[in-house]
Design a protein around this motif. Structure first.
Motif, PDB file in Angstrom:
ATOM      1  N   ARG A   1       1.069  -1.263  -0.268  1.00  0.00           N
ATOM      2  CA  ARG A   1      -0.116  -0.113   0.033  1.00  0.00           C
ATOM      3  C   ARG A   1       1.122   1.383   0.071  1.00  0.00           C
ATOM      4  NH1 ARG A   1      -5.237   0.454   0.353  1.00  0.00           N
ATOM      5  NH2 ARG A   1      -5.058  -1.502   2.278  1.00  0.00           N
ATOM      6  N   SER A   2       0.916   1.900  -1.018  1.00  0.00           N
ATOM      7  CA  SER A   2       1.464   3.283  -1.231  1.00  0.00           C
ATOM      8  C   SER A   2       0.887   4.656   0.246  1.00  0.00           C
ATOM      9  CB  SER A   2       1.284   4.111  -1.805  1.00  0.00           C
ATOM     10  OG  SER A   2       0.094   4.107  -2.692  1.00  0.00           O
ATOM     11  N   GLY A   3       1.797   5.214   0.028  1.00  0.00           N
ATOM     12  CA  GLY A   3       1.441   6.432   1.491  1.00  0.00           C
ATOM     13  C   GLY A   3       0.336   7.277   0.942  1.00  0.00           C
ATOM     14  N   GLY A   4      -0.237   6.416   0.058  1.00  0.00           N
ATOM     15  CA  GLY A   4      -1.418   8.254  -0.847  1.00  0.00           C
ATOM     16  C   GLY A   4      -2.642   6.834  -0.527  1.00  0.00           C
ATOM     17  N   GLY A   5      -1.835   5.786   0.244  1.00  0.00           N
ATOM     18  CA  GLY A   5      -3.158   4.643   0.334  1.00  0.00           C
ATOM     19  C   GLY A   5      -3.748   3.729  -0.711  1.00  0.00           C
ATOM     20  N   ARG A   6      -3.341   3.766  -1.258  1.00  0.00           N
ATOM     21  CA  ARG A   6      -3.290   2.704  -2.457  1.00  0.00           C
ATOM     22  C   ARG A   6      -2.650   1.266  -2.459  1.00  0.00           C
ATOM     23  NH1 ARG A   6      -1.819   2.389  -8.542  1.00  0.00           N
ATOM     24  NH2 ARG A   6      -3.520   1.088  -9.679  1.00  0.00           N
TER      25      ARG A   6
ATOM     26  N   ILE B   1      12.825 -11.629  -4.366  1.00  0.00           N
ATOM     27  CA  ILE B   1      13.673 -10.393  -5.580  1.00  0.00           C
ATOM     28  C   ILE B   1      12.033  -9.930  -6.100  1.00  0.00           C
ATOM     29  CG2 ILE B   1      14.560 -10.212  -7.205  1.00  0.00           C
ATOM     30  CD1 ILE B   1      16.354 -12.933  -6.951  1.00  0.00           C
ATOM     31  N   VAL B   2      11.943  -8.626  -6.093  1.00  0.00           N
ATOM     32  CA  VAL B   2      10.969  -8.054  -7.162  1.00  0.00           C
ATOM     33  C   VAL B   2      11.716  -7.115  -7.501  1.00  0.00           C
ATOM     34  CG1 VAL B   2       9.301  -6.081  -6.995  1.00  0.00           C
ATOM     35  CG2 VAL B   2       9.861  -7.938  -4.839  1.00  0.00           C
ATOM     36  N   SER B   3      11.084  -7.306  -9.249  1.00  0.00           N
ATOM     37  CA  SER B   3      12.141  -6.166 -10.500  1.00  0.00           C
ATOM     38  C   SER B   3      12.217  -4.755 -10.007  1.00  0.00           C
ATOM     39  CB  SER B   3      10.956  -6.891 -11.887  1.00  0.00           C
ATOM     40  OG  SER B   3      12.150  -5.534 -12.354  1.00  0.00           O
ATOM     41  N   SER B   4      13.145  -4.230 -10.402  1.00  0.00           N
ATOM     42  CA  SER B   4      13.459  -2.976 -10.042  1.00  0.00           C
ATOM     43  C   SER B   4      12.337  -2.042 -11.435  1.00  0.00           C
ATOM     44  CB  SER B   4      14.281  -2.189 -10.502  1.00  0.00           C
ATOM     45  OG  SER B   4      14.951  -2.314 -11.564  1.00  0.00           O
ATOM     46  N   GLY B   5      11.529  -2.580 -12.388  1.00  0.00           N
ATOM     47  CA  GLY B   5      11.188  -2.064 -12.827  1.00  0.00           C
ATOM     48  C   GLY B   5       8.955  -2.590 -12.364  1.00  0.00           C
ATOM     49  N   ASP B   6       8.541  -3.098 -11.324  1.00  0.00           N
ATOM     50  CA  ASP B   6       7.881  -2.495 -10.743  1.00  0.00           C
ATOM     51  C   ASP B   6       7.036  -2.021  -9.939  1.00  0.00           C
ATOM     52  OD1 ASP B   6       6.918  -5.314 -12.163  1.00  0.00           O
ATOM     53  OD2 ASP B   6       8.151  -7.242 -10.366  1.00  0.00           O
ATOM     54  N   LEU B   7       5.536  -1.164  -9.789  1.00  0.00           N
ATOM     55  CA  LEU B   7       5.148  -0.595  -9.243  1.00  0.00           C
ATOM     56  C   LEU B   7       5.585  -1.095  -7.108  1.00  0.00           C
ATOM     57  CD1 LEU B   7       3.526   1.919  -8.285  1.00  0.00           C
ATOM     58  CD2 LEU B   7       1.627   0.716  -8.432  1.00  0.00           C
TER      59      LEU B   7
ATOM     60  N   PHE C   1       8.368  -3.180  -6.773  1.00  0.00           N
ATOM     61  CA  PHE C   1       9.503  -2.240  -5.433  1.00  0.00           C
ATOM     62  C   PHE C   1       9.121  -1.061  -5.349  1.00  0.00           C
ATOM     63  CE2 PHE C   1      13.237  -0.742  -6.382  1.00  0.00           C
ATOM     64  CZ  PHE C   1      14.595  -1.455  -6.428  1.00  0.00           C
ATOM     65  N   PHE C   2       9.070   0.171  -5.672  1.00  0.00           N
ATOM     66  CA  PHE C   2       8.693   1.542  -4.988  1.00  0.00           C
ATOM     67  C   PHE C   2       7.969   2.019  -4.271  1.00  0.00           C
ATOM     68  CE2 PHE C   2       9.862   1.484 -10.003  1.00  0.00           C
ATOM     69  CZ  PHE C   2      11.478   2.305  -9.904  1.00  0.00           C
ATOM     70  N   THR C   3       6.974   0.809  -4.249  1.00  0.00           N
ATOM     71  CA  THR C   3       6.298   0.777  -2.617  1.00  0.00           C
ATOM     72  C   THR C   3       6.983   0.451  -1.891  1.00  0.00           C
ATOM     73  OG1 THR C   3       4.713   1.507  -4.375  1.00  0.00           O
ATOM     74  CG2 THR C   3       3.899   0.514  -1.821  1.00  0.00           C
TER      75      THR C   3
ATOM     76  N   ASN D   1      18.043  -6.442  -6.382  1.00  0.00           N
ATOM     77  CA  ASN D   1      16.080  -6.308  -6.093  1.00  0.00           C
ATOM     78  C   ASN D   1      16.090  -7.689  -4.986  1.00  0.00           C
ATOM     79  OD1 ASN D   1      16.846  -4.772  -7.805  1.00  0.00           O
ATOM     80  ND2 ASN D   1      16.236  -6.112 -10.222  1.00  0.00           N
ATOM     81  N   LEU D   2      16.699  -7.900  -3.980  1.00  0.00           N
ATOM     82  CA  LEU D   2      16.404  -9.061  -2.552  1.00  0.00           C
ATOM     83  C   LEU D   2      16.065  -7.961  -1.419  1.00  0.00           C
ATOM     84  CD1 LEU D   2      17.962 -11.855  -2.820  1.00  0.00           C
ATOM     85  CD2 LEU D   2      18.572 -10.452  -0.123  1.00  0.00           C
ATOM     86  N   PHE D   3      14.853  -8.165  -1.486  1.00  0.00           N
ATOM     87  CA  PHE D   3      15.092  -7.872   0.243  1.00  0.00           C
ATOM     88  C   PHE D   3      14.921  -9.298   1.214  1.00  0.00           C
ATOM     89  CE2 PHE D   3      12.551  -4.058  -3.412  1.00  0.00           C
ATOM     90  CZ  PHE D   3      12.749  -4.250  -2.517  1.00  0.00           C
ATOM     91  N   VAL D   4      14.910  -8.842   2.377  1.00  0.00           N
ATOM     92  CA  VAL D   4      14.441  -8.940   3.773  1.00  0.00           C
ATOM     93  C   VAL D   4      13.319  -8.844   4.024  1.00  0.00           C
ATOM     94  CG1 VAL D   4      15.648 -10.814   5.154  1.00  0.00           C
ATOM     95  CG2 VAL D   4      17.436 -10.278   3.047  1.00  0.00           C
ATOM     96  N   LEU D   5      12.610 -10.117   4.544  1.00  0.00           N
ATOM     97  CA  LEU D   5      11.744  -9.686   5.391  1.00  0.00           C
ATOM     98  C   LEU D   5      11.358 -10.435   6.725  1.00  0.00           C
ATOM     99  CD1 LEU D   5       9.061 -10.197   1.469  1.00  0.00           C
ATOM    100  CD2 LEU D   5       9.888  -8.265   2.905  1.00  0.00           C
ATOM    101  N   GLU D   6      10.986  -9.538   7.666  1.00  0.00           N
ATOM    102  CA  GLU D   6      10.651 -10.295   8.642  1.00  0.00           C
ATOM    103  C   GLU D   6       8.643 -10.611   8.437  1.00  0.00           C
ATOM    104  OE1 GLU D   6      10.917  -9.663  13.258  1.00  0.00           O
ATOM    105  OE2 GLU D   6      12.965  -9.467  12.210  1.00  0.00           O
TER     106      GLU D   6
END
Length: 177
Positions: free
Chosen positions: A24-29, A51-57, A59-61, A134-139
């Motif tokens: 969910r973006s900061g704008g609530g979407r 891994i989330v592609s840097s071309g994906d929305l 990724f930025f969120t 493009n690798l994120f580690v999540l808990e």
């Protein structure tokens, strides 16, 4: 033996079930993407690398909000999962077009997905490999399971539009808990 093109190696080392990652973006979407490149990296606390592609929305969120939900769909959702993966959240409300139901999560702003048999509320805990891979580690902060789906079968991507469905479960003695 016959040589296999290196571009097809990923099809042999399939990491796990295809999942949906919601943000969910900061704008609530709210947005959702299909993801199959992930793995467990720790059991307690549960940590997942993805891994989330840097071309994906997404990724930025994910990079900005540092939170998401990993929702695990059963095979019955396969068509919707593929539809989610074949469009962009930049110009499509994927929840509306796929008839997936976002539910309020308890620990993160990203939504749970009602139709999935499991939902994992996650926070990004390591971004050291994001710029390079493009690798994120999540808990995992909170985990949910749908008791109405007691024996779900997951789908696994094997490339070129192909998927395998979980099969029969076999058991062997294990000395590892």
């Amino acid at each position: 033996m016959k040589e296999l093109p290196l571009a097809d190696v990923y099809r042999l080392i399939e990491p796990g079930p295809v999942v949906l990652l919601s943000t969910r973006s900061g704008g609530g979407r709210a947005n959702v993407m299909t993801m199959s490149w992930h793995m467990m990296v720790e059991v307690a606390p549960p940590r997942i690398a993805c891994i989330v592609s840097s071309g994906d929305l997404s990724f930025f969120t994910l990079r900005k909000t540092k939170e998401c939900v990993i929702a695990i769909p059963a095979v019955e959702l396969a068509e919707k999962v593929v539809k989610v993966g074949n469009c962009s959240g930049r110009d499509t409300d994927k929840f509306a077009t796929t008839w997936l139901t976002p539910l309020r999560a308890e620990r993160v702003s990203a939504p749970l997905i009602a139709e999935c048999f499991a939902n994992l509320e996650c926070r990004v805990v390591d971004t050291r490999l994001v710029n390079r891979y493009n690798l994120f580690v999540l808990e995992v902060l909170k985990a949910w399971i749908d008791p109405a789906q007691p024996k779900p079968k997951t789908i696994h991507h094997i490339g070129n539009g192909g998927f395998i469905v979980d099969g029969e479960v076999i058991h062997f003695e294990s000395r590892v808990p």
